[in-house]
Design a protein around this motif. Structure first.
Motif, PDB file in Angstrom:
ATOM      1  N   TYR A 172       0.933  -1.181  -0.136  1.00 23.77           N
ATOM      2  CA  TYR A 172       0.019  -0.117   0.008  1.00 23.77           C
ATOM      3  C   TYR A 172       0.867   1.236   0.529  1.00 23.77           C
ATOM      4  CZ  TYR A 172      -4.287  -2.958   0.718  1.00 23.77           C
ATOM      5  OH  TYR A 172      -5.410  -3.340   0.748  1.00 23.77           O
ATOM      6  N   VAL A 173       1.921   1.405   0.537  1.00 24.17           N
ATOM      7  CA  VAL A 173       2.827   2.046   0.443  1.00 24.17           C
ATOM      8  C   VAL A 173       3.648   2.095  -0.531  1.00 24.17           C
ATOM      9  CG1 VAL A 173       5.211   2.983   1.324  1.00 24.17           C
ATOM     10  CG2 VAL A 173       4.022   2.112   3.013  1.00 24.17           C
ATOM     11  N   ALA A 174       3.850   0.990  -2.009  1.00 21.92           N
ATOM     12  CA  ALA A 174       4.108   1.391  -3.246  1.00 21.92           C
ATOM     13  C   ALA A 174       2.964   2.340  -3.911  1.00 21.92           C
ATOM     14  CB  ALA A 174       4.243  -0.387  -3.567  1.00 21.92           C
ATOM     15  N   ALA A 175       1.403   1.592  -3.584  1.00 23.00           N
ATOM     16  CA  ALA A 175       0.478   2.430  -3.901  1.00 23.00           C
ATOM     17  C   ALA A 175      -0.135   3.532  -3.923  1.00 23.00           C
ATOM     18  CB  ALA A 175      -0.997   0.929  -3.986  1.00 23.00           C
ATOM     19  N   GLY A 176       0.793   4.172  -2.918  1.00 25.18           N
ATOM     20  CA  GLY A 176       0.881   5.708  -2.891  1.00 25.18           C
ATOM     21  C   GLY A 176      -1.054   5.454  -1.638  1.00 25.18           C
ATOM     22  N   LEU A 177      -1.734   4.628  -1.204  1.00 19.45           N
ATOM     23  CA  LEU A 177      -2.509   4.267  -0.514  1.00 19.45           C
ATOM     24  C   LEU A 177      -2.164   4.625   1.163  1.00 19.45           C
ATOM     25  CD1 LEU A 177      -4.009   1.572  -1.817  1.00 19.45           C
ATOM     26  CD2 LEU A 177      -4.780   3.714  -2.589  1.00 19.45           C
ATOM     27  N   LEU A 178      -0.864   4.085   1.384  1.00 19.90           N
ATOM     28  CA  LEU A 178      -0.582   4.164   2.963  1.00 19.90           C
ATOM     29  C   LEU A 178       0.706   5.849   2.624  1.00 19.90           C
ATOM     30  CD1 LEU A 178      -0.575   1.433   4.637  1.00 19.90           C
ATOM     31  CD2 LEU A 178      -2.246   3.830   5.368  1.00 19.90           C
ATOM     32  N   ASP A 179       1.235   6.726   3.915  1.00 20.06           N
ATOM     33  CA  ASP A 179       2.266   6.930   3.097  1.00 20.06           C
ATOM     34  C   ASP A 179       3.778   6.739   4.077  1.00 20.06           C
ATOM     35  OD1 ASP A 179       0.618   9.790   2.458  1.00 20.06           O
ATOM     36  OD2 ASP A 179      -0.506   9.497   4.807  1.00 20.06           O
ATOM     37  N   GLY A 180       3.282   5.699   4.336  1.00 23.89           N
ATOM     38  CA  GLY A 180       4.578   4.710   4.974  1.00 23.89           C
ATOM     39  C   GLY A 180       4.647   3.824   5.541  1.00 23.89           C
ATOM     40  N   CYS A 181       5.719   3.036   6.262  1.00 27.47           N
ATOM     41  CA  CYS A 181       5.097   2.172   7.178  1.00 27.47           C
ATOM     42  C   CYS A 181       6.509   1.917   8.007  1.00 27.47           C
ATOM     43  CB  CYS A 181       4.412   0.779   6.823  1.00 27.47           C
ATOM     44  SG  CYS A 181       5.760   0.253   5.482  1.00 27.47           S
ATOM     45  N   VAL A 182       5.988   0.922   9.457  1.00 28.10           N
ATOM     46  CA  VAL A 182       6.789   0.992  10.355  1.00 28.10           C
ATOM     47  C   VAL A 182       7.006  -0.482  10.484  1.00 28.10           C
ATOM     48  CG1 VAL A 182       7.857   1.392  12.696  1.00 28.10           C
ATOM     49  CG2 VAL A 182       7.282   2.672  11.060  1.00 28.10           C
ATOM     50  N   ASP A 183       7.512  -1.056  10.561  1.00 33.78           N
ATOM     51  CA  ASP A 183       7.471  -2.928  11.381  1.00 33.78           C
ATOM     52  C   ASP A 183       8.729  -3.080  12.305  1.00 33.78           C
ATOM     53  OD1 ASP A 183       6.007  -5.000  11.898  1.00 33.78           O
ATOM     54  OD2 ASP A 183       5.663  -5.066  10.288  1.00 33.78           O
ATOM     55  N   PHE A 184       8.178  -4.713  13.361  1.00 31.13           N
ATOM     56  CA  PHE A 184       9.076  -4.575  13.647  1.00 31.13           C
ATOM     57  C   PHE A 184       9.283  -6.091  14.044  1.00 31.13           C
ATOM     58  CE2 PHE A 184       7.692  -0.853  15.718  1.00 31.13           C
ATOM     59  CZ  PHE A 184       8.842   0.110  15.988  1.00 31.13           C
ATOM     60  N   ASN A 185       8.683  -7.190  13.216  1.00 30.52           N
ATOM     61  CA  ASN A 185       8.509  -8.339  13.436  1.00 30.52           C
ATOM     62  C   ASN A 185       8.370  -9.220  12.487  1.00 30.52           C
ATOM     63  OD1 ASN A 185       7.634  -7.872  16.561  1.00 30.52           O
ATOM     64  ND2 ASN A 185       5.075  -7.001  15.688  1.00 30.52           N
ATOM     65  N   VAL A 186       8.468  -8.357  11.471  1.00 27.75           N
ATOM     66  CA  VAL A 186       7.974  -9.485   9.802  1.00 27.75           C
ATOM     67  C   VAL A 186       9.662 -10.471   9.904  1.00 27.75           C
ATOM     68  CG1 VAL A 186       6.795  -7.936   9.328  1.00 27.75           C
ATOM     69  CG2 VAL A 186       8.658  -7.298   9.204  1.00 27.75           C
ATOM     70  N   LYS A 187       9.370 -11.580   8.927  1.00 27.79           N
ATOM     71  CA  LYS A 187      10.411 -12.034   8.184  1.00 27.79           C
ATOM     72  C   LYS A 187      10.348 -11.775   6.347  1.00 27.79           C
ATOM     73  CE  LYS A 187      11.067 -14.225  11.732  1.00 27.79           C
ATOM     74  NZ  LYS A 187      10.160 -15.851  12.095  1.00 27.79           N
ATOM     75  N   ILE A 188      11.406 -12.229   5.884  1.00 28.59           N
ATOM     76  CA  ILE A 188      11.679 -11.647   4.825  1.00 28.59           C
ATOM     77  C   ILE A 188      10.865 -12.181   3.253  1.00 28.59           C
ATOM     78  CG2 ILE A 188      13.775 -13.691   4.419  1.00 28.59           C
ATOM     79  CD1 ILE A 188      14.263  -9.617   3.233  1.00 28.59           C
ATOM     80  N   TRP A 189       9.707 -13.009   4.264  1.00 25.71           N
ATOM     81  CA  TRP A 189       8.448 -13.706   2.848  1.00 25.71           C
ATOM     82  C   TRP A 189       7.216 -12.316   3.297  1.00 25.71           C
ATOM     83  CZ3 TRP A 189      11.032 -17.043   6.832  1.00 25.71           C
ATOM     84  CH2 TRP A 189      10.041 -16.841   7.970  1.00 25.71           C
ATOM     85  N   ASP A 190       7.643 -11.832   4.256  1.00 34.05           N
ATOM     86  CA  ASP A 190       7.144 -11.175   4.278  1.00 34.05           C
ATOM     87  C   ASP A 190       6.483  -9.984   3.204  1.00 34.05           C
ATOM     88  OD1 ASP A 190       5.593 -12.300   6.981  1.00 34.05           O
ATOM     89  OD2 ASP A 190       6.966 -12.125   8.416  1.00 34.05           O
ATOM     90  N   LEU A 191       7.707  -9.312   3.156  1.00 30.43           N
ATOM     91  CA  LEU A 191       8.335  -8.022   2.847  1.00 30.43           C
ATOM     92  C   LEU A 191       8.402  -8.326   1.451  1.00 30.43           C
ATOM     93  CD1 LEU A 191      10.422  -6.852   5.597  1.00 30.43           C
ATOM     94  CD2 LEU A 191       7.960  -6.221   4.826  1.00 30.43           C
ATOM     95  N   ALA A 192       9.293  -9.514   0.656  1.00 34.16           N
ATOM     96  CA  ALA A 192       9.733 -10.083  -0.336  1.00 34.16           C
ATOM     97  C   ALA A 192       9.499  -9.445  -1.560  1.00 34.16           C
ATOM     98  CB  ALA A 192      10.483 -10.929  -0.693  1.00 34.16           C
ATOM     99  N   ALA A 193       7.670  -9.459  -1.445  1.00 37.74           N
ATOM    100  CA  ALA A 193       7.147  -9.656  -3.075  1.00 37.74           C
ATOM    101  C   ALA A 193       7.449  -8.086  -3.264  1.00 37.74           C
ATOM    102  CB  ALA A 193       6.130 -10.607  -2.988  1.00 37.74           C
ATOM    103  N   ALA A 194       6.538  -7.374  -1.644  1.00 34.33           N
ATOM    104  CA  ALA A 194       6.644  -5.679  -1.720  1.00 34.33           C
ATOM    105  C   ALA A 194       7.000  -5.353  -1.673  1.00 34.33           C
ATOM    106  CB  ALA A 194       6.032  -5.815  -0.844  1.00 34.33           C
ATOM    107  N   ILE A 195       8.482  -5.736  -1.557  1.00 39.38           N
ATOM    108  CA  ILE A 195       9.823  -4.672  -1.878  1.00 39.38           C
ATOM    109  C   ILE A 195      10.319  -4.245  -3.043  1.00 39.38           C
ATOM    110  CG2 ILE A 195      12.222  -4.834  -1.944  1.00 39.38           C
ATOM    111  CD1 ILE A 195      12.350  -6.287   1.015  1.00 39.38           C
TER     112      ILE A 195
END
Length: 265
Positions: free
Chosen positions: A193-216
């Motif tokens: 949603y950050v990429a799509a401009g729906l959220l202005d930013g995001c913060v996370d403390f708990n994720v693993k690489i498979w949670d992020l790899a597709a959206a990076i």
């Protein structure tokens, strides 16, 4: 390998993910849950989607490597050795999926030499495919999208998950006091949603690489940045189900700088 090797994988990735969306919708809120060793939820649909996507891709690209949160046969770290590899979270937001909350997604990343170069994210809540990567652009459905560059105000929206480790709460407090917060229960969707401009930013403390790899690659293609705050994660050298949790921020360059300032990083 030529660019045609990359392009053929990009098209195959979109087809493979779209091929699983009927199952995702049909079993939404109905699938029986089990609990894994780490306390996280899994359903038979997570496994079925993993198997379906990787079966289709492996038939076309048998020499690629395939990594999924749900299909690893060993708990030992797996080295990334192939030029092309795939990282899949078959249902990011499994808790939401099982309980009938709409914020969940299929998230598939194509990596070249361990670096995510293209991402495909199916957003169940909007029945929409988000996809893209550097050099390709980012698309929210059929709409080209860019990271928000709006001025930062108290109306700025930040995707946020509270820290699992309570020692990190002081880092979180500055963000909580500065912006409006959205917690969707899907780290993939926060970043997408950050990429799509729906959220202005995001913060996370708990994720693993498979949670992020597709959206990076979506964020990078949309003109944004992803900053890892507790050690660089890319390029991916090993796929480790027992990896430590990742702390990161994402958004425009201005947003990332402001988030790091608030978190005193």
């Amino acid at each position: 390998m030529s660019s045609s090797d990359l392009l053929s994988r990009v098209e195959a990735a979109k087809r493979a993910v779209l091929g699983q969306t009927e199952l995702l919708h049909r079993e939404f809120g109905r699938a029986e849950s089990k609990w894994k060793y780490d306390g996280s939820r899994v359903t038979a649909i997570d496994v079925a989607i993993s198997e379906g996507i990787f079966r289709e891709l492996a038939a076309q690209f048998p020499h690629d490597q395939y990594f999924s949160e749900e299909l690893s046969e060993t708990g030992a770290p797996l080295p990334v050795t192939a030029r092309f590899s795939w990282v899949l979270d078959p249902i990011d937001g499994t808790n939401n999926f099982a309980l009938g909350f709409v914020h969940c997604a299929i998230a598939l990343a194509l990596c070249e030499n361990g670096e995510p170069v293209y991402g495909v994210v199916y957003d169940l809540s909007r029945s929409k495919l988000m996809h893209g990567g550097p050099g390709f652009g980012m698309f929210d459905g059929d709409r080209p999208a860019r990271v928000s560059t709006a001025a930062l105000t108290k109306e700025t929206l930040i995707g946020f998950h509270s820290p699992f480790e309570k020692s990190l709460l002081p880092m979180a407090s500055g963000v909580l006091g500065q912006f409006k917060i959205r917690g969707l229960g899907s780290a993939t969707l926060h970043l997408a949603y950050v990429a799509a401009g729906l959220l202005d930013g995001c913060v996370d403390f708990n994720v693993k690489i498979w949670d992020l790899a597709a959206a990076i690659p979506l964020v990078r293609a949309a003109g944004g940045e992803v900053h890892f705050l507790n050690g660089e994660q890319l390029p991916l050298r090993v796929f480790d189900l027992k990896m430590k949790r990742i702390v990161y921020v994402a958004g425009s360059a201005v947003m990332c700088a402001r988030l790091r300032e608030l978190m005193k990083i």
